[in-house]
Design a protein around this motif. Structure first.
Motif, PDB file in Angstrom:
ATOM      1  N   GLY A 168      70.351  83.618 -30.889  1.00 56.20           N
ATOM      2  CA  GLY A 168      69.102  84.269 -31.239  1.00 56.20           C
ATOM      3  C   GLY A 168      67.915  83.408 -30.877  1.00 56.20           C
ATOM      4  O   GLY A 168      67.965  82.184 -30.969  1.00 56.20           O
ATOM      5  N   ILE A 169      66.854  84.052 -30.435  1.00 51.26           N
ATOM      6  CA  ILE A 169      65.607  83.364 -30.151  1.00 51.26           C
ATOM      7  C   ILE A 169      64.487  84.247 -30.667  1.00 51.26           C
ATOM      8  O   ILE A 169      64.506  85.464 -30.476  1.00 51.26           O
ATOM      9  CB  ILE A 169      65.444  83.057 -28.646  1.00 51.26           C
ATOM     10  N   SER A 170      63.548  83.656 -31.367  1.00 43.88           N
ATOM     11  CA  SER A 170      62.480  84.458 -31.956  1.00 43.88           C
ATOM     12  C   SER A 170      61.207  83.642 -32.064  1.00 43.88           C
ATOM     13  O   SER A 170      61.233  82.412 -32.120  1.00 43.88           O
ATOM     14  CB  SER A 170      62.888  84.984 -33.335  1.00 43.88           C
ATOM     15  N   GLU A 171      60.085  84.336 -32.113  1.00 40.18           N
ATOM     16  CA  GLU A 171      58.776  83.748 -32.363  1.00 40.18           C
ATOM     17  C   GLU A 171      58.096  84.615 -33.400  1.00 40.18           C
ATOM     18  O   GLU A 171      57.831  85.801 -33.168  1.00 40.18           O
ATOM     19  CB  GLU A 171      57.945  83.684 -31.084  1.00 40.18           C
ATOM     20  N   GLY A 172      57.840  84.024 -34.576  1.00 34.30           N
ATOM     21  CA  GLY A 172      57.303  84.793 -35.684  1.00 34.30           C
ATOM     22  C   GLY A 172      55.794  84.868 -35.717  1.00 34.30           C
ATOM     23  O   GLY A 172      55.235  85.624 -36.518  1.00 34.30           O
ATOM     24  N   ASN A 173      55.126  84.088 -34.860  1.00 32.79           N
ATOM     25  CA  ASN A 173      53.661  84.088 -34.834  1.00 32.79           C
ATOM     26  C   ASN A 173      53.208  84.065 -33.384  1.00 32.79           C
ATOM     27  O   ASN A 173      52.614  83.103 -32.913  1.00 32.79           O
ATOM     28  CB  ASN A 173      53.124  82.893 -35.620  1.00 32.79           C
ATOM     29  N   LEU A 174      53.520  85.124 -32.672  1.00 30.62           N
ATOM     30  CA  LEU A 174      53.296  85.189 -31.236  1.00 30.62           C
ATOM     31  C   LEU A 174      51.803  85.081 -30.920  1.00 30.62           C
ATOM     32  O   LEU A 174      50.992  85.858 -31.433  1.00 30.62           O
ATOM     33  CB  LEU A 174      53.870  86.499 -30.695  1.00 30.62           C
ATOM     34  N   LEU A 175      51.455  84.087 -30.087  1.00 30.02           N
ATOM     35  CA  LEU A 175      50.075  83.853 -29.654  1.00 30.02           C
ATOM     36  C   LEU A 175      49.113  83.674 -30.830  1.00 30.02           C
ATOM     37  O   LEU A 175      47.913  83.892 -30.715  1.00 30.02           O
ATOM     38  CB  LEU A 175      49.586  85.011 -28.766  1.00 30.02           C
ATOM     39  N   GLY A 176      49.663  83.263 -31.993  1.00 29.37           N
ATOM     40  CA  GLY A 176      48.828  83.055 -33.166  1.00 29.37           C
ATOM     41  C   GLY A 176      48.312  84.323 -33.796  1.00 29.37           C
ATOM     42  O   GLY A 176      47.443  84.282 -34.670  1.00 29.37           O
ATOM     43  N   LYS A 177      48.862  85.483 -33.410  1.00 26.62           N
ATOM     44  CA  LYS A 177      48.389  86.770 -33.924  1.00 26.62           C
ATOM     45  C   LYS A 177      49.263  87.320 -35.040  1.00 26.62           C
ATOM     46  O   LYS A 177      49.031  88.425 -35.512  1.00 26.62           O
ATOM     47  CB  LYS A 177      48.331  87.795 -32.786  1.00 26.62           C
ATOM     48  N   GLY A 178      50.293  86.575 -35.443  1.00 22.47           N
ATOM     49  CA  GLY A 178      51.171  87.042 -36.511  1.00 22.47           C
ATOM     50  C   GLY A 178      52.225  88.021 -36.056  1.00 22.47           C
ATOM     51  O   GLY A 178      52.982  88.551 -36.873  1.00 22.47           O
ATOM     52  N   GLN A 179      52.306  88.285 -34.767  1.00 24.27           N
ATOM     53  CA  GLN A 179      53.310  89.216 -34.241  1.00 24.27           C
ATOM     54  C   GLN A 179      54.670  88.534 -34.155  1.00 24.27           C
ATOM     55  O   GLN A 179      54.758  87.310 -34.024  1.00 24.27           O
ATOM     56  CB  GLN A 179      52.888  89.709 -32.852  1.00 24.27           C
ATOM     57  N   ARG A 180      55.713  89.355 -34.222  1.00 24.51           N
ATOM     58  CA  ARG A 180      57.070  88.823 -34.165  1.00 24.51           C
ATOM     59  C   ARG A 180      57.815  89.438 -32.992  1.00 24.51           C
ATOM     60  O   ARG A 180      57.836  90.656 -32.827  1.00 24.51           O
ATOM     61  CB  ARG A 180      57.838  89.097 -35.461  1.00 24.51           C
ATOM     62  N   LEU A 181      58.435  88.562 -32.184  1.00 25.97           N
ATOM     63  CA  LEU A 181      59.261  88.987 -31.059  1.00 25.97           C
ATOM     64  C   LEU A 181      60.595  88.279 -31.169  1.00 25.97           C
ATOM     65  O   LEU A 181      60.641  87.065 -31.390  1.00 25.97           O
ATOM     66  CB  LEU A 181      58.586  88.637 -29.731  1.00 25.97           C
ATOM     67  N   SER A 182      61.693  89.028 -31.028  1.00 34.94           N
ATOM     68  CA  SER A 182      63.004  88.411 -31.220  1.00 34.94           C
ATOM     69  C   SER A 182      64.031  89.038 -30.285  1.00 34.94           C
ATOM     70  O   SER A 182      63.909  90.201 -29.875  1.00 34.94           O
ATOM     71  CB  SER A 182      63.474  88.574 -32.672  1.00 34.94           C
ATOM     72  N   PHE A 183      65.022  88.232 -29.968  1.00 32.77           N
ATOM     73  CA  PHE A 183      66.202  88.695 -29.241  1.00 32.77           C
ATOM     74  C   PHE A 183      67.412  88.075 -29.898  1.00 32.77           C
ATOM     75  O   PHE A 183      67.417  86.883 -30.208  1.00 32.77           O
ATOM     76  CB  PHE A 183      66.154  88.285 -27.768  1.00 32.77           C
ATOM     77  N   SER A 184      68.421  88.888 -30.139  1.00 30.94           N
ATOM     78  CA  SER A 184      69.632  88.367 -30.760  1.00 30.94           C
ATOM     79  C   SER A 184      70.850  89.006 -30.124  1.00 30.94           C
ATOM     80  O   SER A 184      70.808  90.156 -29.658  1.00 30.94           O
ATOM     81  CB  SER A 184      69.634  88.640 -32.276  1.00 30.94           C
ATOM     82  N   ALA A 185      71.916  88.248 -30.120  1.00 23.84           N
ATOM     83  CA  ALA A 185      73.193  88.739 -29.599  1.00 23.84           C
ATOM     84  C   ALA A 185      74.297  88.221 -30.499  1.00 23.84           C
ATOM     85  O   ALA A 185      74.308  87.042 -30.859  1.00 23.84           O
ATOM     86  CB  ALA A 185      73.412  88.257 -28.160  1.00 23.84           C
ATOM     87  N   SER A 186      75.203  89.099 -30.877  1.00 24.32           N
ATOM     88  CA  SER A 186      76.336  88.738 -31.713  1.00 24.32           C
ATOM     89  C   SER A 186      77.597  89.272 -31.060  1.00 24.32           C
ATOM     90  O   SER A 186      77.706  90.477 -30.790  1.00 24.32           O
ATOM     91  CB  SER A 186      76.175  89.330 -33.115  1.00 24.32           C
ATOM     92  N   ILE A 187      78.522  88.381 -30.797  1.00 25.79           N
ATOM     93  CA  ILE A 187      79.763  88.754 -30.114  1.00 25.79           C
ATOM     94  C   ILE A 187      80.925  88.373 -31.012  1.00 25.79           C
ATOM     95  O   ILE A 187      81.104  87.204 -31.361  1.00 25.79           O
ATOM     96  CB  ILE A 187      79.885  88.039 -28.754  1.00 25.79           C
ATOM     97  N   ALA A 188      81.684  89.371 -31.438  1.00 27.13           N
ATOM     98  CA  ALA A 188      82.833  89.147 -32.306  1.00 27.13           C
ATOM     99  C   ALA A 188      84.052  89.818 -31.697  1.00 27.13           C
ATOM    100  O   ALA A 188      83.962  90.575 -30.722  1.00 27.13           O
ATOM    101  CB  ALA A 188      82.560  89.692 -33.707  1.00 27.13           C
ATOM    102  N   ALA A 189      85.200  89.530 -32.281  1.00 29.67           N
ATOM    103  CA  ALA A 189      86.445  90.090 -31.751  1.00 29.67           C
ATOM    104  C   ALA A 189      86.436  91.609 -31.807  1.00 29.67           C
ATOM    105  O   ALA A 189      87.005  92.280 -30.935  1.00 29.67           O
ATOM    106  CB  ALA A 189      87.632  89.526 -32.526  1.00 29.67           C
ATOM    107  N   GLU A 190      85.785  92.188 -32.831  1.00 28.19           N
ATOM    108  CA  GLU A 190      85.838  93.628 -33.009  1.00 28.19           C
ATOM    109  C   GLU A 190      84.476  94.296 -32.984  1.00 28.19           C
ATOM    110  O   GLU A 190      84.393  95.517 -33.104  1.00 28.19           O
ATOM    111  CB  GLU A 190      86.556  93.959 -34.329  1.00 28.19           C
ATOM    112  N   LYS A 191      83.393  93.511 -32.829  1.00 26.64           N
ATOM    113  CA  LYS A 191      82.073  94.125 -32.806  1.00 26.64           C
ATOM    114  C   LYS A 191      81.107  93.231 -32.045  1.00 26.64           C
ATOM    115  O   LYS A 191      81.043  92.027 -32.276  1.00 26.64           O
ATOM    116  CB  LYS A 191      81.560  94.351 -34.232  1.00 26.64           C
ATOM    117  N   THR A 192      80.344  93.849 -31.133  1.00 26.90           N
ATOM    118  CA  THR A 192      79.351  93.132 -30.343  1.00 26.90           C
ATOM    119  C   THR A 192      78.028  93.875 -30.440  1.00 26.90           C
ATOM    120  O   THR A 192      77.995  95.103 -30.333  1.00 26.90           O
ATOM    121  CB  THR A 192      79.787  93.016 -28.874  1.00 26.90           C
TER     122      THR A 192
END
Length: 759
Positions: free
Chosen positions: A447-471
């Motif tokens: 996961g990678i995220s920025e909770g205060n994008l450009l100092g404007k309080g915006q949130r941008l995130s990307f996450s990936a979860s890979i499991a044996a039975e669920k991705t």
């Protein structure tokens, strides 16, 4: 050794100079000073030296003036030695200049970097060297190390002589080991044991398992904080007269550990006898707030509850149109009967208005991001309750390490300036994880995220979860103040694949997006809306699968709109200990696409503390999905078992195909849980707790659609125990559950284990 010899010679010269001047002063006190000769200067001009003298040529020799001049010359810090000598009518002043520092260096420092040390010392290159300032800087460095818990540190200054009366100054540092806490003792405690009070204070005894914390290193500032923690602890439990009489830290002869002793006077424990409201505010009826104080007759006195009641009273009275109000408690002690009469005095406060809000320390975060969290604006009447809530809202942004809100006088007596000082912290995060879950098997995520994008309080995130039975893959963006209004709007893009052969004999994959927006209706009530578009594929269905599952193989498109109302008065959204939360959500699918249904769900949770760290909670969910002109697809149904009904496998409860034993899900679900969380007698900083729980639920189709479906509308229930640990490597959970109400076709599971970590 050169440094010591040099220092000795300078010290000897200084002593000689002073002695010479004092001894010769009476002898000089006769006749006129015909000429003043300056000898020994290199950098300082002779005329500059004369400006420090309290006499001049033509004056009479005077011992008092000579002594004053001698002192002034030494006070300049420019000279290591000054000698007055009379030769007839000529006064010869022999000077030895202090050297100039060419370079300052630090050796042996690893725990504290050069940049930090350089800002701490006062000496600089091209500054005149003086022994006094060197010793002062040595003490500054030692203080810096003591603050970090290293009392065994030593600092030895070394001087390297250079040409042209210059020197290199080197601070040789031996940092030593952190000075730990060998023993913490409490004297005067009768109601609570040393072990209990040891959990209250922040300072901890040094043990091998405390390697992840610095709380077992001695810090004098933390000692003062511990005294306040002890005071709050006792005042919240009825000991209104409690005080810490002393807190002594004794350093061992080896300088390797401290022995800390807190001497306390517990006093007696008071019960509340009466709680009254004394109102002198004109036009206000105190009966409207009579039920606000949470303390009642017979309760133990609790200073925290008193403070909370004051805030609630100010808040409620302010919303009734009385902005200038002051509430002060008065306590009448009956020592003999151990009773307290508590009176809240309501009176008109000073008329003060907010002149200006100043924000400091936000170098990256825009002023607007902080300012919009304020419930006060310039020109408003000052309301302390709103001011405290504003501070909490700024803290909840999680953009700052420290938030301080204070007041300073304005341009007029009825004006005040609100000063907001913040210290920013990193709001971006990168996480790589690995773990194991009983439901999904081995897993890894990124996961990678920025909770205060450009100092404007915006949130941008990307996450990936890979499991044996669920991705799962997800990209999300949130604008907390869409169109400059208190509306949190955003979107999500996702892709999910699941292997469900063991439970229901099929695999599925979904790809879609959602648009969402949420806004507060009141202080605790929020409303949210979302639109989603999703394509789901059911595949890899074997011939032995249920007829219902076979009929749904292929693609389905869902276009839906969702709505939710949430009322949340819990004290914490992460680990609540009291309060409750209720939410009602609706989802309608059929605005296009191939799927049509109406889904309604209500959730509730209530938390109640029954003792210190003993929390009882109960949760319940009631949900129903109704097909609109068609049967409800498998992916849209409810499933029960696993995490929401411990003691049973995932999807282990509810309608099932009699031939293939596939889990078919249900259209009506009710489930709940009652749980008691309690300490296990371990130090609280370990964050290990035990749980006793009972889970229960019903999952059914109400009217079975297929003769081969086993669907018994019966209550299932289980009881169990668990251990939870918020470990440094991530949360770990262990649950043992045993079904007490079940059906023959249900699939049970006694043990569940989950482990996750972040690097």
């Amino acid at each position: 050794m050169k440094y010591r010899q040099r220092m000795a010679s300078i010290g000897a010269g200084l002593a000689f100079g002073v002695t010479a001047a004092l001894v010769s002063a009476p002898a000089l006190a006769a006749g006129l000073i015909e000429e003043i000769t300056i000898v020994g200067t290199q950098r300082v001009e002779p005329e500059t030296v004369k400006t420090y003298l309290t006499f001049q040529e033509g004056d009479t020799f005077n011992s008092r003036q000579l002594n004053r001049s001698l002192k002034k010359l030494f006070d300049t810090g420019l000279f290591a030695d000054v000698i007055f000598k009379r030769e007839g009518g000529n006064l010869v002043i022999n000077l030895v200049e202090n050297p100039v520092i060419n370079r300052i260096a630090f050796e042996g420092n690893r725990k504290i970097k050069n940049d930090t040390l350089e800002t701490e010392v006062t000496l600089r290159p091209r500054v005149v060297y003086t022994r006094t300032r060197v010793q002062q800087d040595v003490e500054r460095i030692l203080t810096l190390y003591r603050r970090s818990g290293r009392f065994a540190a030593t600092v030895e200054p070394k001087v390297i002589q250079l040409d042209q009366n210059r020197v290199d100054l080197v601070f040789e540092i031996k940092e030593g080991l952190p000075t730990g806490i060998e023993k913490i003792r409490f004297v005067g405690n009768h109601e609570y044991s040393d072990g209990k009070l040891g959990e209250v204070v922040r300072t901890k005894e040094t043990r091998w398992y405390n390697f992840l914390t610095a709380d077992d290193n001695y810090d004098p500032d933390r000692l003062n904080y511990d005294k306040e923690l002890l005071r709050r602890f006792y005042l919240a439990r009825g000991f209104a007269d409690f005080k810490v009489t002393s807190a002594i830290a004794e350093l061992s002869p080896s300088r390797e550990e401290f022995f800390i002793t807190y001497t306390i006077d517990e006093g007696i424990r008071y019960e509340i006898d009466q709680v009254n409201i004394n109102n002198t505010l004109e036009g206000f009826d105190e009966k409207t707030v009579a039920d606000i104080p949470t303390l009642e007759n017979g309760d133990w006195y609790n200073a925290d509850e008193v403070d909370s009641s004051i805030e609630d009273l100010i808040d409620s009275i302010g919303f009734q149109g009385f902005p200038f109000v002051r509430v002060t408690p008065s306590i009448d002690r009956d020592v003999e009967n151990r009773k307290i009469n508590l009176t809240f005095n309501v009176e008109e406060g000073p008329r003060i208005f907010v002149e200006r809000i100043d924000i400091k320390g936000n170098f990256r975060t825009l002023d607007e991001v902080v300012r919009r969290e304020f419930q006060l604006v310039e020109g408003d009447a000052l309301n302390t309750a709103k001011l405290k809530r504003s501070e909490k809202r700024i803290n909840d942004l999680n953009f700052f390490e420290k938030v301080e809100v204070s007041r300073s006088p304005g341009s007029a007596p009825d004006q005040t300036v609100i000063d907001v000082t913040v210290a920013e912290k990193s709001t971006g995060s990168l996480s790589i994880g690995a773990g194991y879950s009983s439901s999904d098997g081995p897993l890894a995520d990124f996961g990678i995220s920025e909770g205060n994008l450009l100092g404007k309080g915006q949130r941008l995130s990307f996450s990936a979860s890979i499991a044996a039975e669920k991705t799962r893959f997800n990209i999300g963006f949130t604008e907390p103040y869409f169109l400059d209004r208190e509306v949190a709007a955003g979107f999500d893009l996702y892709k999910i694949t699941e292997e469900r052969q063991d439970e229901s004999s099929y695999d599925s994959s979904s790809v879609g997006f959602a648009l969402r927006a949420g806004y507060p209706i009141g202080e605790y009530l929020t409303q949210s809306w979302s639109y989603g578009l999703d394509q789901t594929t059911v595949e890899n269905v074997p011939t032995s699968a249920s007829r219902l599952i076979k009929s749904q193989e292929g693609d389905e498109i869902t276009s839906s709109i969702s709505h939710a109302l949430t009322y949340d008065v819990r004290d914490s959204k992460i680990l609540p200990t009291e309060g409750y939360k209720i939410s009602l959500s609706n989802k309608v699918a059929g605005l296009g696409g191939t799927t049509y249904y109406l889904r309604n769900q209500m959730n509730g949770a209530y938390y109640y503390p029954i003792g210190d760290q003993w929390i009882v909670s109960t949760k319940a969910t009631l949900a129903h999905i109704l097909g609109l002109g068609d049967d409800v697809n498998m992916q849209d149904r409810f499933f029960l078992g696993g995490q929401n009904l411990r003691g049973f496998e995932d999807n282990g409860v509810g309608p099932r195909d009699s031939a293939s034993t596939d889990s078919l899900g249900g259209e009506y679900m009710f489930n709940g849980s009652t749980e008691m969380r309690f300490p296990l007698g371990l130090p609280s900083e370990y964050q290990i707790a035990g749980t006793l729980f009972g889970d229960y639920g019903i999952l059914t189709e109400l009217t079975p659609k297929d003769a081969n479906t086993i669907d018994k509308n019966a209550l299932r229930a289980s009881v169990g125990v668990g251990i939870s640990w918020v470990s440094p490597m991530g949360p770990i959970g262990l649950d043992w559950a045993f079904p007490v109400l079940k059906e023959d076709h249900d699939k049970t599971e006694s043990f569940r284990f989950s482990f996750g970590t972040r690097f």
